[in-house]
Scaffold this motif. Sequence first.
Motif, PDB file in Angstrom:
ATOM      1  N   THR A 116      -1.096  21.476  66.236  1.00  0.00           N
ATOM      2  CA  THR A 116      -1.632  20.135  66.462  1.00  0.00           C
ATOM      3  C   THR A 116      -2.803  19.849  65.511  1.00  0.00           C
ATOM      4  O   THR A 116      -3.149  18.691  65.300  1.00  0.00           O
ATOM      5  CB  THR A 116      -2.100  19.963  67.920  1.00  0.00           C
ATOM      6  OG1 THR A 116      -3.061  20.976  68.229  1.00  0.00           O
ATOM      7  CG2 THR A 116      -0.931  20.042  68.889  1.00  0.00           C
ATOM      8  N   CYS A 128       2.134  16.924  60.418  1.00  0.00           N
ATOM      9  CA  CYS A 128       2.474  15.823  61.317  1.00  0.00           C
ATOM     10  C   CYS A 128       2.930  14.597  60.507  1.00  0.00           C
ATOM     11  O   CYS A 128       3.888  13.921  60.883  1.00  0.00           O
ATOM     12  CB  CYS A 128       1.288  15.477  62.210  1.00  0.00           C
ATOM     13  SG  CYS A 128       1.772  14.742  63.779  1.00  0.00           S
ATOM     14  N   GLU A 178       6.588  12.688  60.786  1.00  0.00           N
ATOM     15  CA  GLU A 178       6.703  11.251  61.023  1.00  0.00           C
ATOM     16  C   GLU A 178       7.468  10.552  59.901  1.00  0.00           C
ATOM     17  O   GLU A 178       8.321   9.701  60.160  1.00  0.00           O
ATOM     18  CB  GLU A 178       5.314  10.644  61.187  1.00  0.00           C
ATOM     19  CG  GLU A 178       4.618  11.075  62.466  1.00  0.00           C
ATOM     20  CD  GLU A 178       3.142  10.714  62.502  1.00  0.00           C
ATOM     21  OE1 GLU A 178       2.584  10.260  61.464  1.00  0.00           O
ATOM     22  OE2 GLU A 178       2.536  10.897  63.573  1.00  0.00           O
ATOM     23  N   LEU A 228       8.258  12.890  67.932  1.00  0.00           N
ATOM     24  CA  LEU A 228       7.414  13.791  68.706  1.00  0.00           C
ATOM     25  C   LEU A 228       7.956  13.887  70.127  1.00  0.00           C
ATOM     26  O   LEU A 228       8.169  12.881  70.797  1.00  0.00           O
ATOM     27  CB  LEU A 228       5.967  13.277  68.727  1.00  0.00           C
ATOM     28  CG  LEU A 228       4.966  14.129  69.505  1.00  0.00           C
ATOM     29  CD1 LEU A 228       4.850  15.521  68.896  1.00  0.00           C
ATOM     30  CD2 LEU A 228       3.609  13.435  69.523  1.00  0.00           C
ATOM     31  N   TYR A 284       2.784  20.994  68.182  1.00  0.00           N
ATOM     32  CA  TYR A 284       3.611  19.814  68.396  1.00  0.00           C
ATOM     33  C   TYR A 284       5.075  20.205  68.202  1.00  0.00           C
ATOM     34  O   TYR A 284       5.397  21.004  67.318  1.00  0.00           O
ATOM     35  CB  TYR A 284       3.284  18.710  67.389  1.00  0.00           C
ATOM     36  CG  TYR A 284       2.052  17.913  67.709  1.00  0.00           C
ATOM     37  CD1 TYR A 284       1.850  17.350  68.954  1.00  0.00           C
ATOM     38  CD2 TYR A 284       1.087  17.682  66.726  1.00  0.00           C
ATOM     39  CE1 TYR A 284       0.718  16.595  69.231  1.00  0.00           C
ATOM     40  CE2 TYR A 284      -0.047  16.931  66.986  1.00  0.00           C
ATOM     41  CZ  TYR A 284      -0.219  16.396  68.252  1.00  0.00           C
ATOM     42  OH  TYR A 284      -1.326  15.650  68.518  1.00  0.00           O
ATOM     43  N   HIS A 329       8.556  18.327  67.327  1.00  0.00           N
ATOM     44  CA  HIS A 329       9.264  17.126  66.881  1.00  0.00           C
ATOM     45  C   HIS A 329      10.754  17.490  66.785  1.00  0.00           C
ATOM     46  O   HIS A 329      11.091  18.650  66.612  1.00  0.00           O
ATOM     47  CB  HIS A 329       8.803  16.705  65.486  1.00  0.00           C
ATOM     48  CG  HIS A 329       7.343  16.397  65.357  1.00  0.00           C
ATOM     49  ND1 HIS A 329       6.862  15.115  65.401  1.00  0.00           N
ATOM     50  CD2 HIS A 329       6.278  17.197  65.150  1.00  0.00           C
ATOM     51  CE1 HIS A 329       5.563  15.129  65.217  1.00  0.00           C
ATOM     52  NE2 HIS A 329       5.169  16.388  65.064  1.00  0.00           N
TER      53      HIS A 329
END
Length: 193
Positions: A151, A157, A161, A167, A185, A187
Amino acid sequence: MPSLVTPVLPSGRLNASAQPALPIDGDLLLRPWLASDAAAVARVFEDPTIQHWHLRKADSEDEARAWIEQWRRGWESETACHWAVADVGDDRVLGRVSLQSIIMVGGQAEISYWTTPESRGKGVCSRAVARVARWALEEVGFHRLELGHSTANVASCRIAEKTGFALEGIRRRALLHTDGWHDMYLHARLHEV
């Protein structure tokens, strides 16, 4: 013991042919790793950023060469697919993208990546991740690709995206890094039916 489900990816779906090279926009090529790439891999793993986010380091070119051999065997055993991200003009290694922890029955894998320090911030990683995801989901028929990162890793991240990995949640204290336990995280991208 007979299976109750038909595998999403039957045995031989990957290794029945040679690992493909995947061109990207005429200037990048995802290609299988070569033993001659060992110096580039060893150099990248000297980078403090790589060492911060990865769990291993290469102490020598011989160790990097052993990793490359292991990466190549992943294709043969259908447990992983590893590509070097190379510059089309001079074949210089710019990064790595891989599908690991492949589960053929469920058509699932984890995608991971890194880029060389000089390649960061130029779209190399996001383009390579997008290309491997497209190959896996649309051309091969994988059902699900997962992407996990700390994170605290803002750059990863952004890659998730940009490349359409939604996510799904946080795996608390899931991975031990050199600076302690990290929340991760999770995804994922799914094959669009």
